[in-house]
Design a protein around this motif. Structure first.
Motif, mmCIF file in Angstrom:
data_model
loop_
_atom_site.group_PDB
_atom_site.id
_atom_site.type_symbol
_atom_site.label_atom_id
_atom_site.label_comp_id
_atom_site.label_asym_id
_atom_site.label_seq_id
_atom_site.Cartn_x
_atom_site.Cartn_y
_atom_site.Cartn_z
ATOM 1 N N ALA A 37 3.881 9.720 -9.991
ATOM 2 C CA ALA A 37 3.243 9.851 -11.300
ATOM 3 C C ALA A 37 2.903 11.305 -11.601
ATOM 4 O O ALA A 37 2.881 11.712 -12.768
ATOM 5 N N ARG A 38 2.678 12.120 -10.581
ATOM 6 C CA ARG A 38 2.404 13.548 -10.783
ATOM 7 C C ARG A 38 3.566 14.255 -11.481
ATOM 8 O O ARG A 38 3.369 15.235 -12.186
ATOM 9 N N SER A 92 0.831 -1.207 0.000
ATOM 10 C CA SER A 92 0.000 0.000 0.000
ATOM 11 C C SER A 92 0.868 1.260 0.000
ATOM 12 O O SER A 92 0.519 2.261 -0.631
ATOM 13 N N THR A 107 7.593 6.876 -13.390
ATOM 14 C CA THR A 107 6.903 5.607 -13.288
ATOM 15 C C THR A 107 7.538 4.781 -12.179
ATOM 16 O O THR A 107 8.747 4.592 -12.156
ATOM 17 N N LYS A 159 1.935 1.768 -3.570
ATOM 18 C CA LYS A 159 0.884 2.354 -4.410
ATOM 19 C C LYS A 159 0.785 3.862 -4.165
ATOM 20 O O LYS A 159 0.594 4.647 -5.092
ATOM 21 N N GLY A 160 0.916 4.257 -2.908
ATOM 22 C CA GLY A 160 0.883 5.686 -2.594
ATOM 23 C C GLY A 160 2.045 6.434 -3.222
ATOM 24 O O GLY A 160 1.859 7.517 -3.806
ATOM 25 N N TYR A 161 3.234 5.856 -3.112
ATOM 26 C CA TYR A 161 4.408 6.474 -3.743
ATOM 27 C C TYR A 161 4.241 6.535 -5.260
ATOM 28 O O TYR A 161 4.646 7.494 -5.901
ATOM 29 N N SER A 162 3.639 5.481 -5.818
ATOM 30 C CA SER A 162 3.424 5.437 -7.259
ATOM 31 C C SER A 162 2.550 6.599 -7.717
ATOM 32 O O SER A 162 2.834 7.252 -8.729
ATOM 33 N N GLU A 163 1.498 6.888 -6.966
ATOM 34 C CA GLU A 163 0.608 7.998 -7.316
ATOM 35 C C GLU A 163 1.325 9.346 -7.185
ATOM 36 O O GLU A 163 1.160 10.231 -8.020
ATOM 37 N N ILE A 164 2.106 9.495 -6.124
ATOM 38 C CA ILE A 164 2.828 10.761 -5.905
ATOM 39 C C ILE A 164 3.855 10.999 -7.009
ATOM 40 O O ILE A 164 3.957 12.102 -7.556
#
Length: 86
Positions: free
Chosen positions: A67-68, A57, A72, A60-65
């Motif tokens: 991605a901004r 989890s 990738t 996933k949070g780091y991935s969203e941050i």
């Protein structure tokens, strides 16, 4: 004859002006290069342990941050601490 001599003297004068300017510009680029780092990678791989775990989890949070900013984040599931023992 005087025009050829005058043209030669003008050329020497230009060389005296432009040579130090070119050298200073080159040295400026060399000094600036010392302080400029490489660009960060555009893709990062992160091991997250098991797919249902807390690290997954977080991943996933780091991935969203990331991605901004156009980075990738590839998440790789592992067996967790069991895999570290091998």
């Amino acid at each position: 004859m005087k025009t050829k001599v005058r043209a030669l003297l003008e050329s020497v004068g230009k060389i005296k002006v432009f040579t130090p300017a070119i050298i200073l510009a080159f040295l400026g680029f060399v000094v600036a290069y010392q302080f400029v780092g490489l660009a960060p990678p555009r893709e990062i791989v992160m091991a997250t342990g098991s797919s249902g775990g807390a690290y997954a989890s977080y991943g996933k949070g780091y991935s969203e941050i990331l991605a901004r900013d156009g980075i990738t984040l590839k998440l790789v599931n592992t067996s967790g601490s069991v895999e570290n023992l091998k």
